[in-house]
Design an enzyme around this catalytic site. Sequence first.
Site, PDB file in Angstrom:
ATOM      1  N   THR A  46       0.826  -1.203   0.000  1.00  0.00           N
ATOM      2  CA  THR A  46       0.000   0.000   0.000  1.00  0.00           C
ATOM      3  C   THR A  46       0.863   1.257   0.000  1.00  0.00           C
ATOM      4  O   THR A  46       0.626   2.193  -0.772  1.00  0.00           O
ATOM      5  CB  THR A  46      -0.915   0.010   1.235  1.00  0.00           C
ATOM      6  N   TYR A 109     -13.276  -4.248  -2.762  1.00  0.00           N
ATOM      7  CA  TYR A 109     -14.467  -3.841  -3.517  1.00  0.00           C
ATOM      8  C   TYR A 109     -15.462  -4.984  -3.754  1.00  0.00           C
ATOM      9  O   TYR A 109     -16.659  -4.800  -3.593  1.00  0.00           O
ATOM     10  CB  TYR A 109     -14.081  -3.197  -4.869  1.00  0.00           C
ATOM     11  N   TYR A 135      -2.895 -10.191   4.341  1.00  0.00           N
ATOM     12  CA  TYR A 135      -2.933  -8.790   4.758  1.00  0.00           C
ATOM     13  C   TYR A 135      -4.377  -8.402   5.000  1.00  0.00           C
ATOM     14  O   TYR A 135      -5.185  -8.363   4.069  1.00  0.00           O
ATOM     15  CB  TYR A 135      -2.288  -7.920   3.676  1.00  0.00           C
ATOM     16  N   ARG A 140      -9.275  -0.168   4.305  1.00  0.00           N
ATOM     17  CA  ARG A 140      -8.987   0.097   2.894  1.00  0.00           C
ATOM     18  C   ARG A 140      -9.760  -0.837   1.961  1.00  0.00           C
ATOM     19  O   ARG A 140     -10.116  -0.449   0.864  1.00  0.00           O
ATOM     20  CB  ARG A 140      -7.490  -0.038   2.625  1.00  0.00           C
ATOM     21  N   LYS A 164      -0.479 -10.004   8.246  1.00  0.00           N
ATOM     22  CA  LYS A 164      -0.257  -8.613   8.640  1.00  0.00           C
ATOM     23  C   LYS A 164      -1.607  -8.097   9.088  1.00  0.00           C
ATOM     24  O   LYS A 164      -2.516  -7.939   8.279  1.00  0.00           O
ATOM     25  CB  LYS A 164       0.287  -7.792   7.473  1.00  0.00           C
ATOM     26  N   ILE A 206       5.100  -4.752   9.857  1.00  0.00           N
ATOM     27  CA  ILE A 206       5.315  -4.231   8.507  1.00  0.00           C
ATOM     28  C   ILE A 206       4.966  -2.759   8.606  1.00  0.00           C
ATOM     29  O   ILE A 206       3.804  -2.390   8.736  1.00  0.00           O
ATOM     30  CB  ILE A 206       4.488  -4.988   7.466  1.00  0.00           C
TER      31      ILE A 206
END
Length: 294
Positions: A46, A109, A135, A140, A164, A206
């Site tokens: 990201t 999405y 992740y 997000r 993560k 991370i």
Amino acid sequence: MAIFKGAGVAIVTPFNEDYSVNYPKLAELIEFQISGGSDAIIICGTTGEASTLSHEEHIETIRYAAEVVAGRIPVVAGTGSNSTDTAIYLSKEAEKAGADGLLVVSPYYNKATQRGLYEHFKLVAESVGIPIILYNVPSRTGLNILPETIVSLVNDIPNIVGVKEACGNITQITQLMHLAKGNVLLYSGNDDHIVPLLALGGVGVISVLSNIAPREVHDMCQKYFDGDVSGSCQIQLDTIPLWDALFCEVSPVPVKKALQLMGKDNGIVRRPLIEMEAKNVEKLEKAMRDYGLI
């Protein structure tokens, strides 16, 4: 075995004025991270603006990073997508490009079911031979990978090794580690939660903060591992104003500005991201000055 233990930097992708990837500058940033003690380079995540890279840029950036690092520390490549076929393609290409492991974000999405998530990650993992870190970043992606799904994936699929975790919900992460029974490698995805997640059995972070303070984030983890919990906790507390400033606008806008303030010009962010507002630049400068970074 963990792909890495300690502080992995979610490194920015530097751009030229024409928005092309600035590979020489990326090499400089990688060397700064290695000399600063970072334990792994996480490329094209990201913070690396992977969502705006073409497939060709994405793969070449991974290849270049692996070439520069040359085995000194692990290189973990972000290869997630909201398309399973695309995630498989990027993952296979990243493995060929020299990545030591993969960071695969949940598909965004589409809003897959938990069963759909399981199948997505299973297909990606089966396409490669290197280890995968899931992740989870619902803020997000709009999608939360539940603890039961993470545990099932790690238990069932040999090269899915950990997660993560950036859900921000300590209760959920506690439940994950309860269900995992030591079989999930936990990396903090939030710089303000490093010590709390290490206390739950985490193996590292991370980190966005590592872009500008690699030694501090490395030492925060290492002190904890060495039994100096109070020393580790003090670094966590001391860096909170930096963390707050680095997330006063959406990442990686502030961290790229912070690197510029340190004399490490890394170019502009790609649209739809834009440069920081002046009042937030002032906040960032103050936090960095107070900490002695500028």
